[in-house]
Design a protein around this motif. Structure first.
Motif: not given
Lengths: 290, 313
Positions: B197, B174, B201, B171, B168
């Motif tokens: 997003t 993140g 997460l 990427s 994460v």
């Protein structure tokens, strides 16, 4: 049945409105989201309990001791713990997170002390538990007294905020903390005072709650939640809003408890909370969202 | 950089292998400690995966953890064990999406407050359901799983969590999260779908927490809402992540080790004053180490280096 539920709900709502006013002062003026707020309430309830049982002091006289104690204690908490955090954090977001985390720690400290001293059992004492007839429905005298006290204290606070110089300064800081210094207001001092005043109201709420509800060392979280829901529903910093929202919450809770199930009152509180947040984030009575 | 990553990865594998063999040489007590450390390490890493970059402080860790444990207790006799874990993960994800959809659009403080009470709400709902529908409060968990099985499962979950957290961070998602944390307005102007997003997460971190609870359910044997929805767990998770530094990959894990051991020692020696000490510790960490021990240590190291350089000159 319905009338009695409504009356009980209004009485409960009066107490909620009172404790929410304290939190709205702390969050709206001092910008501290105080997660230990409910534990201050519980501490005051224990104080009233001790005074009643050991000193034989009735809770009305207890108020005269506990409310100033709540003021002083909150003043010290702000000066020692929160003001350094407020000075350190430049922006408001940082202070919000820091104050949430610090008061979260404080919550465990106060709760831990209450657990050590009183254990985890439910507490109550019997004060004025005689029925009074109102509109043909019997209502316990202690509840009626609690409602009267909440109205008295809440009304007093409202007058203090709207009719005095001190109150004007407090409202100025709540509305525009950036511009308040321009007219000679000491923002630090006002914030400290507002936080302490909020603590005094929490203490008053705790004494009032102890007159007619059972409470335990770990019940603080629930009161923090209820006060927060009322504050958000009424619009942050809005005293009449807190009053109306408190009454609504008290009535809804009592209706859910009497007609659906007493185990679901918190769920009802949450549902209201979510609905308000999603539909009107600035509160039912707040000004437009900024 | 790749060589460094490779050697770090190798080191990780060696540590993993040594740990995996632990049940063969460690006694029951050390194994119990290792399970506890791993459990909190997983929770703190999962917490920091979402809360570190976004700065959304979640106080609901134990809500997911408890839901996982309860799922195992309810389905223990009905479904095969691996399937139960899948069901628990799905329930955790659904709950997270529900909570996330309702609250993640809102300003930070409302999110904190909502998650703060979420545990209490879930506990009341479970209690209500058990008392009124199943007429029993508390359930027994009888599964043929020893501590070593729980340990291995947690180890696998921990490894997967670290890899996910690492991925994460590298990427696009993140990066998007860090932009959201720094400046949400700029993020939305950059075309980042903020809500989606955050939601993805938040759900991923919640699934890990739910699994951590589900895996450990057999350890308790007897489960009750007040046991598995203990708010102290959420509290500890947050201080561990803060102590280690929520913005470092292994920070939360490193924070979990000393604090878990301290926690064990405190609860053994000061069972009554435990939460007072913990509260004071929390306040101290917020005051002294706002960015975590790792960042503090690095700052100290950099200052020392600067000092030696000046002395050398």
């Amino acid at each position: 049945m319905l009338l009695s539920a409504l009356l009980t709900g209004l009485v409960l709502g009066g107490t909620y409105a009172l404790i929410a006013m304290g939190l709205t002062l702390q969050y709206g003026v001092a910008r501290i989201m105080n997660l230990a707020y409910g534990d201050v309430i519980i501490a005051a309830a224990f104080g009233a309990f001790v005074l009643f049982n050991l000193a034989g002091l009735n809770p009305l006289l207890g108020l005269l001791i506990i409310v100033p104690a709540g003021f002083v204690l909150s003043y010290l908490i702000y000066a020692l713990m929160l003001q350094p955090l407020a000075r350190r954090s430049g922006d408001r977001g940082r202070l919000e997170v820091d104050s949430i985390l610090a008061t979260f720690g404080l919550l465990f400290v106060i709760q831990g002390i209450a657990l050590v001293v009183f254990g985890s059992g439910f507490m109550s004492y019997s004060f004025l538990a005689v029925p009074i007839n109102i509109l043909g429905t019997p209502l316990a005298a202690n509840r009626v007294l609690a409602f009267a006290l909440a109205v008295l204290l809440g009304g007093g606070l409202y007058l203090l905020l709207t009719r005095t110089r001190w109150g004007t300064a407090i409202r100025a800081v709540a509305v525009a903390p950036g511009s308040a210094p321009l007219v000679g207001i000491d923002v630090d001092r006002v914030a400290r005072f507002a936080f302490a005043l909020g603590g005094a109201l929490a203490a008053a709420g705790g004494v009032i709650i102890s007159m007619y509800l059972t409470f335990s060392a770990t019940a603080g979280v629930v009161f923090t939640m209820k006060a927060l829901v009322v504050v958000i529903m009424g619009g942050v910093g809005n005293i009449p809003g807190a009053l109306a929202a408190g009454l609504i919450l008290g009535v809804v809770e009592t209706l859910v408890a009497s007609f659906i199930d007493p185990g679901l009152t918190l769920a009802a509180t949450y549902l209201i909370f979510l609905a308000v947040l999603v539909l009107r984030p600035s509160g039912l009575f707040g000004r437009n969202a900024s | 950089m790749t060589a460094r990553n490779l050697s770090l990865g190798l080191l990780g594998l060696v540590v993993l292998a040594l740990l995996a063999a632990a049940p063969f040489y460690a006694g029951p007590y050390p194994l119990g400690l290792l399970i506890g450390i791993l459990s909190y390490g997983v929770l703190a890493t999962a917490w920091a995966m979402f809360s570190g970059p976004t700065r959304y402080v979640s106080l609901a860790t134990v809500a997911f953890f408890g839901v996982g444990a309860y799922t195992v207790a309810v389905l223990g006799d009905v479904l095969p064990y691996p399937l139960i874990l899948v069901v628990a993960a799905i329930i955790g994800a659904l709950l997270a999406i529900l909570v996330g959809l309702a609250t993640l659009r809102l300003a930070g403080v409302y999110f904190v407050v909502f998650t703060f009470g979420l545990t209490e709400l879930v506990r009341q709902l479970v209690t209500y359901y058990e008392v009124n529908v199943t007429k029993t409060l508390g359930r027994y968990v009888f599964l043929p799983l020893g501590p070593e099985h729980i340990f291995w499962q947690l180890l696998a979950l921990g490894g997967a969590t670290l890899v996910l957290a690492w991925w994460v961070r590298r990427s696009r998602i993140g990066l998007a999260l860090r932009v959201i944390g720094d400046d949400p307005v700029a993020a939305s102007h950059l075309g980042i779908d903020i809500t989606r997003t955050k939601l993805v997460l938040f759900a991923a971190s919640a699934v890990i927490m739910t699994l951590a609870g589900a895996i450990q359910a057999p350890r308790w044997t007897y489960i009750e809402p007040s046991i598995v929805f203990n708010p102290t767990v959420s509290f500890l998770t947050v201080i561990m992540a803060l102590l280690g530094g929520p913005n470092r990959l292994v920070g939360p894990l490193l924070g979990a080790i000393p604090l878990f051991l301290l926690f064990e020692w405190l609860s053994a020696n000061f069972p009554n004053h435990y939460s007072i000490i913990l509260g004071l510790l929390f306040i101290a960490i917020v005051f002294l180490l706002p960015n975590g021990v790792l960042a503090f240590g690095e700052g100290l190291l950099n200052r020392l280096r600067g000092l030696t350089r000046e002395v050398a000159r």
